[in-house]
Write a protein that holds these residues in place. Structure first.
Motif, PDB file in Angstrom:
ATOM      1  N   LEU B 309       0.836  -1.199   0.000  1.00 10.32           N
ATOM      2  CA  LEU B 309       0.000   0.000   0.000  1.00 10.32           C
ATOM      3  C   LEU B 309       0.873   1.252   0.000  1.00 10.32           C
ATOM      4  CD1 LEU B 309      -2.785   1.310   0.156  1.00 10.32           C
ATOM      5  CD2 LEU B 309      -2.594   1.244   2.650  1.00 10.32           C
ATOM      6  N   GLY B 310       1.931   1.218   0.818  1.00  8.63           N
ATOM      7  CA  GLY B 310       2.866   2.342   0.854  1.00  8.63           C
ATOM      8  C   GLY B 310       3.504   2.562  -0.503  1.00  8.63           C
ATOM      9  N   VAL B 311       3.830   1.453  -1.179  1.00  7.77           N
ATOM     10  CA  VAL B 311       4.448   1.559  -2.502  1.00  7.77           C
ATOM     11  C   VAL B 311       3.499   2.250  -3.476  1.00  7.77           C
ATOM     12  CG1 VAL B 311       5.197   0.218  -4.503  1.00  7.77           C
ATOM     13  CG2 VAL B 311       6.038  -0.365  -2.232  1.00  7.77           C
ATOM     14  N   VAL B 312       2.206   1.882  -3.420  1.00  8.28           N
ATOM     15  CA  VAL B 312       1.236   2.497  -4.328  1.00  8.28           C
ATOM     16  C   VAL B 312       1.160   4.004  -4.070  1.00  8.28           C
ATOM     17  CG1 VAL B 312      -1.217   2.648  -4.889  1.00  8.28           C
ATOM     18  CG2 VAL B 312      -0.123   0.415  -4.679  1.00  8.28           C
ATOM     19  N   LEU B 313       1.069   4.387  -2.785  1.00  6.92           N
ATOM     20  CA  LEU B 313       0.973   5.816  -2.457  1.00  6.92           C
ATOM     21  C   LEU B 313       2.235   6.554  -2.884  1.00  6.92           C
ATOM     22  CD1 LEU B 313      -0.725   5.633   1.063  1.00  6.92           C
ATOM     23  CD2 LEU B 313      -1.768   6.196  -1.145  1.00  6.92           C
ATOM     24  N   ALA B 314       3.393   5.967  -2.562  1.00  4.61           N
ATOM     25  CA  ALA B 314       4.664   6.609  -2.921  1.00  4.61           C
ATOM     26  C   ALA B 314       4.789   6.741  -4.435  1.00  4.61           C
ATOM     27  CB  ALA B 314       5.834   5.816  -2.351  1.00  4.61           C
ATOM     28  N   SER B 315       4.305   5.718  -5.164  1.00  7.99           N
ATOM     29  CA  SER B 315       4.385   5.758  -6.625  1.00  7.99           C
ATOM     30  C   SER B 315       3.561   6.913  -7.171  1.00  7.99           C
ATOM     31  CB  SER B 315       3.854   4.462  -7.233  1.00  7.99           C
ATOM     32  OG  SER B 315       4.655   3.391  -6.858  1.00  7.99           O
ATOM     33  N   ILE B 316       2.353   7.093  -6.611  1.00  6.77           N
ATOM     34  CA  ILE B 316       1.497   8.165  -7.117  1.00  6.77           C
ATOM     35  C   ILE B 316       2.139   9.523  -6.811  1.00  6.77           C
ATOM     36  CG2 ILE B 316      -0.765   9.264  -6.861  1.00  6.77           C
ATOM     37  CD1 ILE B 316      -1.921   6.436  -6.517  1.00  6.77           C
ATOM     38  N   LEU B 317       2.756   9.628  -5.644  1.00  9.93           N
ATOM     39  CA  LEU B 317       3.443  10.877  -5.305  1.00  9.93           C
ATOM     40  C   LEU B 317       4.590  11.152  -6.283  1.00  9.93           C
ATOM     41  CD1 LEU B 317       3.880  13.197  -3.142  1.00  9.93           C
ATOM     42  CD2 LEU B 317       5.740  11.746  -2.329  1.00  9.93           C
ATOM     43  N   PHE B 318       5.454  10.147  -6.475  1.00  7.46           N
ATOM     44  CA  PHE B 318       6.600  10.336  -7.367  1.00  7.46           C
ATOM     45  C   PHE B 318       6.130  10.592  -8.801  1.00  7.46           C
ATOM     46  CE2 PHE B 318      10.873   8.940  -5.582  1.00  7.46           C
ATOM     47  CZ  PHE B 318      10.559   9.439  -4.330  1.00  7.46           C
ATOM     48  N   ALA B 319       5.078   9.871  -9.189  1.00  6.01           N
ATOM     49  CA  ALA B 319       4.554  10.052 -10.540  1.00  6.01           C
ATOM     50  C   ALA B 319       4.031  11.472 -10.705  1.00  6.01           C
ATOM     51  CB  ALA B 319       3.445   9.040 -10.802  1.00  6.01           C
ATOM     52  N   GLY B 320       3.331  11.955  -9.673  1.00  8.28           N
ATOM     53  CA  GLY B 320       2.826  13.322  -9.728  1.00  8.28           C
ATOM     54  C   GLY B 320       3.954  14.328  -9.871  1.00  8.28           C
ATOM     55  N   MET B 321       5.044  14.082  -9.142  1.00 12.00           N
ATOM     56  CA  MET B 321       6.179  15.001  -9.225  1.00 12.00           C
ATOM     57  C   MET B 321       6.796  14.976 -10.619  1.00 12.00           C
ATOM     58  SD  MET B 321       7.767  14.325  -5.464  1.00 12.00           S
ATOM     59  CE  MET B 321       9.259  15.240  -5.560  1.00 12.00           C
ATOM     60  N   ARG B 322       7.008  13.775 -11.154  1.00  6.77           N
ATOM     61  CA  ARG B 322       7.602  13.669 -12.496  1.00  6.77           C
ATOM     62  C   ARG B 322       6.701  14.315 -13.533  1.00  6.77           C
ATOM     63  NH1 ARG B 322      12.855  12.722 -12.521  1.00  6.77           N
ATOM     64  NH2 ARG B 322      13.333  11.210 -10.920  1.00  6.77           N
ATOM     65  N   ASN B 323       5.390  14.060 -13.383  1.00  4.80           N
ATOM     66  CA  ASN B 323       4.437  14.573 -14.351  1.00  4.80           C
ATOM     67  C   ASN B 323       4.313  16.086 -14.243  1.00  4.80           C
ATOM     68  OD1 ASN B 323       2.281  14.873 -16.110  1.00  4.80           O
ATOM     69  ND2 ASN B 323       0.779  14.415 -14.506  1.00  4.80           N
ATOM     70  N   GLY B 324       4.205  16.576 -12.988  1.00  2.94           N
ATOM     71  CA  GLY B 324       4.036  18.009 -12.803  1.00  2.94           C
ATOM     72  C   GLY B 324       5.284  18.799 -13.139  1.00  2.94           C
ATOM     73  N   ALA B 325       6.446  18.128 -13.098  1.00  5.58           N
ATOM     74  CA  ALA B 325       7.713  18.832 -13.313  1.00  5.58           C
ATOM     75  C   ALA B 325       7.768  19.496 -14.682  1.00  5.58           C
ATOM     76  CB  ALA B 325       8.874  17.864 -13.141  1.00  5.58           C
ATOM     77  N   THR B 326       7.159  18.848 -15.676  1.00  3.11           N
ATOM     78  CA  THR B 326       7.195  19.414 -17.026  1.00  3.11           C
ATOM     79  C   THR B 326       6.485  20.766 -17.054  1.00  3.11           C
ATOM     80  OG1 THR B 326       6.790  17.125 -17.616  1.00  3.11           O
ATOM     81  CG2 THR B 326       6.972  18.688 -19.410  1.00  3.11           C
ATOM     82  N   ARG B 327       5.322  20.810 -16.397  1.00  5.31           N
ATOM     83  CA  ARG B 327       4.578  22.076 -16.350  1.00  5.31           C
ATOM     84  C   ARG B 327       5.361  23.109 -15.532  1.00  5.31           C
ATOM     85  NH1 ARG B 327       0.289  24.443 -17.932  1.00  5.31           N
ATOM     86  NH2 ARG B 327      -0.733  26.015 -16.649  1.00  5.31           N
ATOM     87  N   MET B 328       5.982  22.652 -14.452  1.00 14.23           N
ATOM     88  CA  MET B 328       6.796  23.552 -13.635  1.00 14.23           C
ATOM     89  C   MET B 328       7.913  24.162 -14.479  1.00 14.23           C
ATOM     90  SD  MET B 328       9.296  22.523 -10.500  1.00 14.23           S
ATOM     91  CE  MET B 328      10.446  21.872 -11.707  1.00 14.23           C
ATOM     92  N   GLN B 329       8.573  23.326 -15.266  1.00 12.64           N
ATOM     93  CA  GLN B 329       9.671  23.844 -16.098  1.00 12.64           C
ATOM     94  C   GLN B 329       9.132  24.827 -17.136  1.00 12.64           C
ATOM     95  OE1 GLN B 329      12.329  20.893 -17.691  1.00 12.64           O
ATOM     96  NE2 GLN B 329      13.369  22.349 -18.990  1.00 12.64           N
ATOM     97  N   PHE B 330       7.958  24.496 -17.691  1.00 17.61           N
ATOM     98  CA  PHE B 330       7.345  25.361 -18.698  1.00 17.61           C
ATOM     99  C   PHE B 330       7.010  26.727 -18.102  1.00 17.61           C
ATOM    100  CE2 PHE B 330       3.353  26.856 -20.665  1.00 17.61           C
ATOM    101  CZ  PHE B 330       3.842  27.113 -21.936  1.00 17.61           C
ATOM    102  N   LEU B 331       6.471  26.723 -16.863  1.00 16.71           N
ATOM    103  CA  LEU B 331       6.028  27.975 -16.258  1.00 16.71           C
ATOM    104  C   LEU B 331       7.168  28.777 -15.654  1.00 16.71           C
ATOM    105  CD1 LEU B 331       2.746  26.881 -14.424  1.00 16.71           C
ATOM    106  CD2 LEU B 331       2.940  28.265 -16.496  1.00 16.71           C
TER     107      LEU B 331
END
Lengths: 367, 377
Positions: B309-331
């Motif tokens: 369960l921890g792995v699933v939560l951590a994965s979603i967090l890390f995935a969110g960071m990787r995914n959001g990073a592109t928009r962060m770099q763009f902005l």
């Protein structure tokens, strides 16, 4: 280090050299091939030798350090950065800039090692996890700063990646008064000249440090204390040796050696930095340390084997067209490039004799 | 201090909540601290941390598309994170998830594009998709079982061996993708395989969004790993060998077999990450796609405290960071690589929870997490 291991190492090196001589012998004289192989072997073994020595110091004191890879990478980056700053921003001359770079690389290694020591000695974090943290941190920081400083919009160097101000010169440049004559250096045979005098400072330092490390570990009081702390910390503590301090100093010393190895990548070998450029050298160093049974000379010998297998890859690329058709697989750099990694795994299976780590290696010490 | 009587007087779900809170407290504070330190680094590098984090959050969870992309990123993370976590439970440190993933992806891609050509028929999807994924997980399992066997029978330490297997996998896949398996399309200059057949593809869940059935599959597999570890004999054996190999030996557990099986299962999960990326997202394997997953998976497994369960939560967090990073770099023009720094800081604070406990004055309630055992292991 027993004779079996040394002769095994000798056998592999001779074998790798023979392959190249057999393939390239029709093009170039064997002396030149051997000389070039030896030069490459020693040069590419440099970071492995230093990395393995780094491991020897840490682990003899009882701290497992799998963060050597990260320490090398960070040192390669910051050393290179320092050299560039000194040269292009502060306008120092290239040679001073380069040596500052070497110094900064060593300090970077030491600093990352201090973090590892802090985690593993003071906080008693699982040491393999601590090392992994160092590795990931190094990849993150170097990747971030590399992009932020050189590629981003409005970055400091505005999209131009400056090269380091050249590379460290080879030893024969330093000995110009001796080596300038028509006979080369003091009339020494070409083989020796090519092998040793064409090496650069970090490579020479690595060889010297092998001897120094051996002397320090086995002939000084400090070395005895280090080994005591790694074998039986409680006993060492009882006779008044400060276990934590001894471990801290050895880990930081080891980190500085890894830092010097980092300088090899960006200041001695090529004048530029690539993300992930250490490419597993730190881990191969650890294998060299294990195969060398945690001794400086053993580690050096093992590093030379890996160096030779890399020299094989480089030289085979050079003689690519001369490879006979039924050995065609040797034409593929990716296939020949497997050699050091396969060799590492083979060696770790213990087919050439068992190795014994220091008894307290990897265990945090609780008073 | 909580006494035994206190605990008895609480109802069942209160206990569950309390233990969940205790388990999540340190990781949560570790994330918080890492984000603060990361903000300082952003500010030092001349950026605006608020704008950066706002962009990051928007990019990660700001819209249906953002959520979809986050789940797309999370899918391989969950598989790879479970791979590392399962190995940790068995006392093994699998740094080789990256190589296992790459090999799984290559095998899946091969079955996906080459098998129909070789057989000369179009394989129906109901058969082709399981075949493709099966090939991937088999390749991953074999690739991990090798260091497992070396550990069990020759004492070769899995940390070094799995890393070496990563480099070997990278070299072999480089050779394959530049040579025999390269996409023959004359316009193609990239080291990649041809596209897999339609029948070997995992469908998307919602029309127009990229999130595919690999994500629910990942959640299901996480449940499966939990069941395996805590409800089966094999799981018990794995955890026993991980907790105390000597005790396992005396208890009559065939620890050599358990080591190999643990590594194979771990590689199977990592191979599945590759297989699902090929069948659900990229429809081919491309060189370089797999790089970086190994270390991310380790960080995820540790942040998730090696619990599915921890792995699933951590994965979603890390995935969110990787995914959001592109928009962060763009902005904000802050390089996406800052995410790696923040993730390594999270890992640092999770691994050295003593720092967090010291910073926030939390008393230690559990024993220190011991995951690996030096070179003798």
């Amino acid at each position: 280090m027993d004779w079996r291991r040394f002769s095994f190492i000798g056998f592999i090196i001779v074998f790798l050299f023979t392959v190249v001589v057999l393939i390239g012998g029709s093009r170039v004289s064997p002396t030149i091939i051997i000389s070039s192989m030896l030069t490459t072997t020693i040069a590419v073994a440099t970071p492995l030798t230093l990395g393995a020595l780094s491991g020897v110091f840490c682990e003899r004191a009882g701290v497992v350090n799998i963060g050597i890879e990260g320490m090398m990478l960070a040192a390669a980056f910051f050393g290179w950065l320092a050299a560039i700053y000194m040269n292009t921003i502060f306008k120092f001359d290239p040679s001073i800039s380069l040596w500052t770079g070497v110094l900064v690389a060593i300090l970077t290694g030491g600093l990352f090692a201090l973090l590892h020591a802090w985690l593993s000695i003071t906080f008693k974090v699982d040491q393999i996890i601590g090392g992994t943290v160092i590795n990931i941190l190094a990849v993150g920081i170097t990747g971030f700063l590399n992009r932020q400083m050189f590629f981003g919009e409005g970055s400091i160097f505005g999209g131009n990646v400056p090269h380091a101000p050249g590379l460290l010169p080879s030893l024969s440049k330093w000995l110009t008064p001796l080596c300038g004559g028509p006979q080369g250096c003091l009339g020494l045979p070409t083989l020796i000249q090519g092998t040793f005098l064409d090496q650069k400072p970090v490579a020479i330092a690595a060889i010297v440090l092998v001897f120094v490390a051996h002397y320090v570990l086995f002939n000084t009081r400090w070395g005895l204390r280090t080994r005591a702390v790694g074998e039986h910390p409680k006993a060492a503590d009882t006779v008044g040796i400060n276990v934590y301090r001894t471990r801290y100093i050895n880990v930081v010393l080891g980190g500085m050696l890894a830092g010097l190895a980092g300088a090899y990548f960006t200041i001695e070998s090529v004048p530029s930095f690539e993300p992930l450029m250490t490419n597993g050298r730190g881990f191969i160093s650890l294998a060299a340390m294990i195969f060398g049974n945690w001794t400086p000379f053993g580690a050096w010998a093992a590093a030379l084997v890996f160096g030779a297998s890399q020299a094989l890859q480089i030289n085979l690329q050079f003689f690519r067209d001369a490879i006979p058709p039924n050995w065609a697989f040797l034409q593929h750099a990716y296939i020949v490039g497997l050699a050091p990694y396969v060799l590492t795994m083979l060696i770790l299976t213990g087919i050439i004799g068992k190795t014994t780590p220091p008894a307290a290696d990897g265990q945090p010490y609780e008073k | 201090m909580q006494t035994v009587d206190d605990r008895k007087s609480q109802s069942g779900w209160q206990q569950v909540l309390r233990s969940a809170f205790n388990a999540m407290l340190v990781p949560f504070l570790a994330i918080f601290t890492a984000v603060v330190v990361g903000g300082v680094i952003i500010a030092l590098a001349g950026g605006n941390p608020w704008a950066a984090y706002l962009g990051l959050a928007q990019g990660a969870f700001g819209s249906a598309r953002a959520w979809s992309e986050t789940f797309v990123w999370a899918t391989p993370y969950i598989f790879a994170g479970l791979a590392v976590a399962l190995a940790f439970k068995g006392g093994l440190f699998n740094i080789g998830a990256e190589g296992q993933l790459a090999f799984g992806a290559v095998a899946t891609a091969w079955v996906g594009y080459a098998l129909p050509e070789i057989l000369g028929i179009e394989i129906p999807g109901i058969l082709h998709l399981p075949l493709a994924i099966g090939a991937g997980i088999l390749a991953g399992a074999i690739w991990a079982a090798i260091p497992g066997a070396l550990k069990a029978y020759a004492g070769g330490h899995e940390v070094i061996n799995t890393i070496m297997m990563n480099y070997i996998a990278l070299n072999i896949t480089s050779y394959l993708l530049n040579g025999p398996m390269k996409d023959k399309n004359p316009l193609n200059v990239i080291a990649r395989t041809p596209e897999i057949a339609e029948g070997a593809r995992l469908p998307v869940i919602f029309e127009g969004l990229r999130v595919h059935w690999g994500f629910p599959l990942a959640l299901l597999v996480a449940l499966g790993v939990w069941y395996l570890l805590w409800k089966t004999t094999l799981g018990f054996e794995i955890r026993t060998v991980g907790a105390n190999p000597d005790a396992a030996k005396y208890a009559g557990i065939n620890f050599r077999r358990v080591i190999i099986v643990t590594m194979a299962l771990s590689g199977l999960l990592a191979g599945m990450a590759g297989a699902v990326e090929v069948t659900g997202l990229n429809y081919r394997h491309e060189l370089g796609f797999s790089i970086g997953y190994g270390f991310d998976a380790i960080a995820i497994a540790l942040l998730g405290k090696t619990h599915p369960l921890g792995v699933v939560l951590a994965s979603i967090l890390f995935a969110g960071m990787r995914n959001g990073a592109t928009r962060m770099q763009f902005l904000t023009q802050i390089p996406v690589d800052i995410i790696s720094v923040i993730q390594s800081l999270i890992l640092l604070f999770v691994a050295a929870d003593a720092i967090i406990r010291y910073l926030y004055r939390i008393k230690a309630k559990e024993d220190r997490l011991v995951l690996t055992r030096g070179w003798r292991g």
